[in-house]
Design a protein around this motif. Structure first.
Motif, PDB file in Angstrom:
ATOM      1  N   ILE A 127      58.361  61.776  64.156  1.00  0.00           N
ATOM      2  CA  ILE A 127      58.528  61.728  62.704  1.00  0.00           C
ATOM      3  C   ILE A 127      57.199  61.448  62.003  1.00  0.00           C
ATOM      4  CG2 ILE A 127      59.138  59.278  62.479  1.00  0.00           C
ATOM      5  CD1 ILE A 127      61.316  60.169  60.488  1.00  0.00           C
ATOM      6  N   GLU A 128      56.328  60.660  62.631  1.00  0.00           N
ATOM      7  CA  GLU A 128      55.012  60.428  62.034  1.00  0.00           C
ATOM      8  C   GLU A 128      54.163  61.699  62.063  1.00  0.00           C
ATOM      9  OE1 GLU A 128      53.401  56.977  63.949  1.00  0.00           O
ATOM     10  OE2 GLU A 128      54.604  55.594  62.715  1.00  0.00           O
ATOM     11  N   LYS A 129      54.296  62.481  63.115  1.00  0.00           N
ATOM     12  CA  LYS A 129      53.602  63.763  63.173  1.00  0.00           C
ATOM     13  C   LYS A 129      54.194  64.749  62.149  1.00  0.00           C
ATOM     14  CE  LYS A 129      50.315  63.394  66.169  1.00  0.00           C
ATOM     15  NZ  LYS A 129      48.911  63.668  65.753  1.00  0.00           N
ATOM     16  N   CYS A 130      55.498  64.662  61.934  1.00  0.00           N
ATOM     17  CA  CYS A 130      56.128  65.509  60.922  1.00  0.00           C
ATOM     18  C   CYS A 130      55.542  65.221  59.548  1.00  0.00           C
ATOM     19  CB  CYS A 130      57.640  65.272  60.898  1.00  0.00           C
ATOM     20  SG  CYS A 130      58.549  66.031  62.253  1.00  0.00           S
ATOM     21  N   MET A 131      55.327  63.958  59.259  1.00  0.00           N
ATOM     22  CA  MET A 131      54.751  63.596  57.961  1.00  0.00           C
ATOM     23  C   MET A 131      53.323  64.103  57.836  1.00  0.00           C
ATOM     24  SD  MET A 131      56.405  59.815  57.204  1.00  0.00           S
ATOM     25  CE  MET A 131      55.865  59.067  58.735  1.00  0.00           C
ATOM     26  N   GLN A 132      52.559  64.036  58.928  1.00  0.00           N
ATOM     27  CA  GLN A 132      51.191  64.558  58.905  1.00  0.00           C
ATOM     28  C   GLN A 132      51.171  66.057  58.642  1.00  0.00           C
ATOM     29  OE1 GLN A 132      48.933  63.504  62.408  1.00  0.00           O
ATOM     30  NE2 GLN A 132      49.582  61.365  62.328  1.00  0.00           N
ATOM     31  N   HIS A 133      52.166  66.762  59.194  1.00  0.00           N
ATOM     32  CA  HIS A 133      52.214  68.226  59.065  1.00  0.00           C
ATOM     33  C   HIS A 133      53.037  68.677  57.863  1.00  0.00           C
ATOM     34  CE1 HIS A 133      50.207  69.557  62.834  1.00  0.00           C
ATOM     35  NE2 HIS A 133      50.542  68.344  63.248  1.00  0.00           N
ATOM     36  N   LYS A 134      53.409  67.748  56.988  1.00  0.00           N
ATOM     37  CA  LYS A 134      54.095  68.065  55.731  1.00  0.00           C
ATOM     38  C   LYS A 134      55.452  68.736  55.950  1.00  0.00           C
ATOM     39  CE  LYS A 134      50.342  66.625  53.686  1.00  0.00           C
ATOM     40  NZ  LYS A 134      50.298  65.256  53.091  1.00  0.00           N
ATOM     41  N   VAL A 135      56.154  68.318  57.006  1.00  0.00           N
ATOM     42  CA  VAL A 135      57.513  68.808  57.231  1.00  0.00           C
ATOM     43  C   VAL A 135      58.405  68.317  56.089  1.00  0.00           C
ATOM     44  CG1 VAL A 135      59.525  68.657  58.743  1.00  0.00           C
ATOM     45  CG2 VAL A 135      57.244  68.949  59.729  1.00  0.00           C
ATOM     46  N   LYS A 136      59.238  69.185  55.569  1.00  0.00           N
ATOM     47  CA  LYS A 136      60.046  68.839  54.398  1.00  0.00           C
ATOM     48  C   LYS A 136      61.350  68.113  54.755  1.00  0.00           C
ATOM     49  CE  LYS A 136      58.324  72.710  51.623  1.00  0.00           C
ATOM     50  NZ  LYS A 136      58.688  73.960  50.910  1.00  0.00           N
ATOM     51  N   ARG A 137      61.959  68.475  55.876  1.00  0.00           N
ATOM     52  CA  ARG A 137      63.303  67.958  56.183  1.00  0.00           C
ATOM     53  C   ARG A 137      63.387  67.571  57.649  1.00  0.00           C
ATOM     54  NH1 ARG A 137      67.608  65.433  53.825  1.00  0.00           N
ATOM     55  NH2 ARG A 137      69.596  66.484  54.179  1.00  0.00           N
ATOM     56  N   PHE A 138      63.970  66.389  57.918  1.00  0.00           N
ATOM     57  CA  PHE A 138      64.075  65.870  59.280  1.00  0.00           C
ATOM     58  C   PHE A 138      65.519  65.464  59.541  1.00  0.00           C
ATOM     59  CE2 PHE A 138      63.870  62.661  62.609  1.00  0.00           C
ATOM     60  CZ  PHE A 138      62.900  63.150  63.467  1.00  0.00           C
ATOM     61  N   PHE A 139      66.113  66.073  60.572  1.00  0.00           N
ATOM     62  CA  PHE A 139      67.473  65.719  60.996  1.00  0.00           C
ATOM     63  C   PHE A 139      67.407  64.914  62.293  1.00  0.00           C
ATOM     64  CE2 PHE A 139      70.941  66.479  63.953  1.00  0.00           C
ATOM     65  CZ  PHE A 139      72.038  66.084  63.212  1.00  0.00           C
ATOM     66  N   LEU A 140      68.099  63.786  62.315  1.00  0.00           N
ATOM     67  CA  LEU A 140      68.163  62.948  63.517  1.00  0.00           C
ATOM     68  C   LEU A 140      69.566  62.989  64.102  1.00  0.00           C
ATOM     69  CD1 LEU A 140      67.033  60.662  65.418  1.00  0.00           C
ATOM     70  CD2 LEU A 140      68.000  59.054  63.758  1.00  0.00           C
ATOM     71  N   ALA A 141      69.662  63.349  65.369  1.00  0.00           N
ATOM     72  CA  ALA A 141      70.930  63.268  66.086  1.00  0.00           C
ATOM     73  C   ALA A 141      71.111  61.843  66.580  1.00  0.00           C
ATOM     74  CB  ALA A 141      70.938  64.238  67.260  1.00  0.00           C
ATOM     75  N   SER A 142      72.056  61.131  65.974  1.00  0.00           N
ATOM     76  CA  SER A 142      72.357  59.770  66.398  1.00  0.00           C
ATOM     77  C   SER A 142      73.694  59.775  67.134  1.00  0.00           C
ATOM     78  CB  SER A 142      72.367  58.828  65.193  1.00  0.00           C
ATOM     79  OG  SER A 142      72.466  57.478  65.613  1.00  0.00           O
ATOM     80  N   SER A 143      74.334  58.630  67.244  1.00  0.00           N
ATOM     81  CA  SER A 143      75.512  58.535  68.108  1.00  0.00           C
ATOM     82  C   SER A 143      76.494  57.482  67.610  1.00  0.00           C
ATOM     83  CB  SER A 143      75.063  58.175  69.529  1.00  0.00           C
ATOM     84  OG  SER A 143      76.154  57.836  70.347  1.00  0.00           O
TER      85      SER A 143
END
Length: 330
Positions: free
Chosen positions: A113-129
């Motif tokens: 997720i920190e790398k996603c922020m560096q690469h300007k990813v707009k949307r992040f989905f987390l598979a939880s449980s």
């Protein structure tokens, strides 16, 4: 003229059970999409992929780990949306690999997720449980997202840490995050890593005793894979934040599942009760899915009978193919 790629999506764990179905659905539903799969193939299988040859629909497969910083920089280039489904999965593997489970879930998700922020990813989905909820008595069911969270397994604690991480980054306005607590997902092409339904189905098709851990009166919320994938994509493509249950909202006992599989498959199997592997084997689970149903147009389409029949037919075809291949190789 080649069609222009309008959307680039990363699916971690894309060779796994849920991940591969998400990839298939995205490729079928979207035009001008480029999907990158990141998977270390500890469980996932390459033969789950759909060959894609058109310019408008492209698929890249990368063999790698979400804890590898260099690989993350490579695969996140140009990505707009991430479906984070990579995990140590299956009761047997999770129990035998507690340190690895925590490292993959918590440290791997943090790095991703920190790398996603560096690469300007707009949307992040987390598979939880649903393991995040911990122990519930039957009278306290169903499980609601607003309930107190007290996970009682290493896996559940790790997933809850990931949820809190996403909540923090989203709250700081650094990335748009949404998480889904999956309940008992089942369906075609699921592996046998301690999962109830695929093991029962193969035992039934082989006319072997069907093993039940504990008394069999424990309740579970079983969710067919197609419904799970539809909910996952709708949730990710919405603007919703926070945590959502993805479950059928209905429950059935483990014993009833075994009896239904025997009936639907025409099996001669009998039920065999065996000692539990861990205390959570005898706990009951049921989702309250009102939140996602209210805020999206998603509704589950499969009941337990139709989902089990689809699953049984899928495994029957696979077993027949395996038997034909074995006879042909002799």
């Amino acid at each position: 003229m080649n069609a222009t790629i309008k959307e680039k999506i990363l699916v971690t764990g894309g060779a796994g059970f849920i991940g591969s179905h998400v990839v298939r659905k995205l490729l079928e539903a979207k035009d001008n999409v480029h999907i990158v799969i990141l998977d270390n193939f500890s469980v996932g299988k390459a033969d789950r992929f759909i060959p894609v040859s058109t310019d408008a629909k492209k698929l890249d497969v990368v063999n790698g780990d979400v804890r590898d910083e260099k690989i993350l920089d490579e695969v996140l280039s140009g990505i707009t949306t991430v479906y984070h489904l990579a995990a140590v999965v299956g009761v047997d593997r999770v129990m035998s690999m507690p340190k690895e489970t925590w490292d993959v879930e918590v440290n791997g998700t943090k790095m991703l997720i920190e790398k996603c922020m560096q690469h300007k990813v707009k949307r992040f989905f987390l598979a939880s449980s649903s393991e995040c909820y911990g122990k519930y008595s039957s009278r306290d069911l169903p499980m609601k997202e607003s309930d107190s969270i007290m996970p009682n397994t290493n896996y559940g604690m790790a997933k809850y840490e990931c949820e809190k991480m996403c909540e923090q980054y989203d709250g700081e306005g650094r990335i748009s995050c949404v998480a889904a607590r999956y309940f008992n997902v089942y369906g075609k092409s699921q592996s046998f890593n301690g999962y109830v339904i695929p093991n029962m189905v193969v035992q039934a098709l082989s006319n072997e005793p069907i093993k039940i851990y504990g008394p069999g009166d424990q309740l579970r919320d079983f969710m067919y894979i197609d419904d799970t994938v539809d909910a996952t994509i709708k949730l990710t493509e919405s603007e919703l934040r926070g945590v959502y249950n993805i479950g059928s909202g209905k429950c059935t006992s483990i014993k009833n599942i075994a009896e239904t599989i025997i009936k639907l498959s025409g099996s001669d199997s009998v039920i065999m009760h065996v000692p539990i592997r861990r205390p959570t084997d005898i706990e009951s689970k049921l989702s309250d899915n009102a939140k996602i149903r209210k805020l999206t147009d998603w509704e589950p389409r499969y009941n337990i009978n139709t989902g089990l029949l689809e699953t049984i037919n899928s495994y029957r075809r696979n077993l027949n193919e395996c038997n034909c291949n074995m006879r042909a190789s002799r």
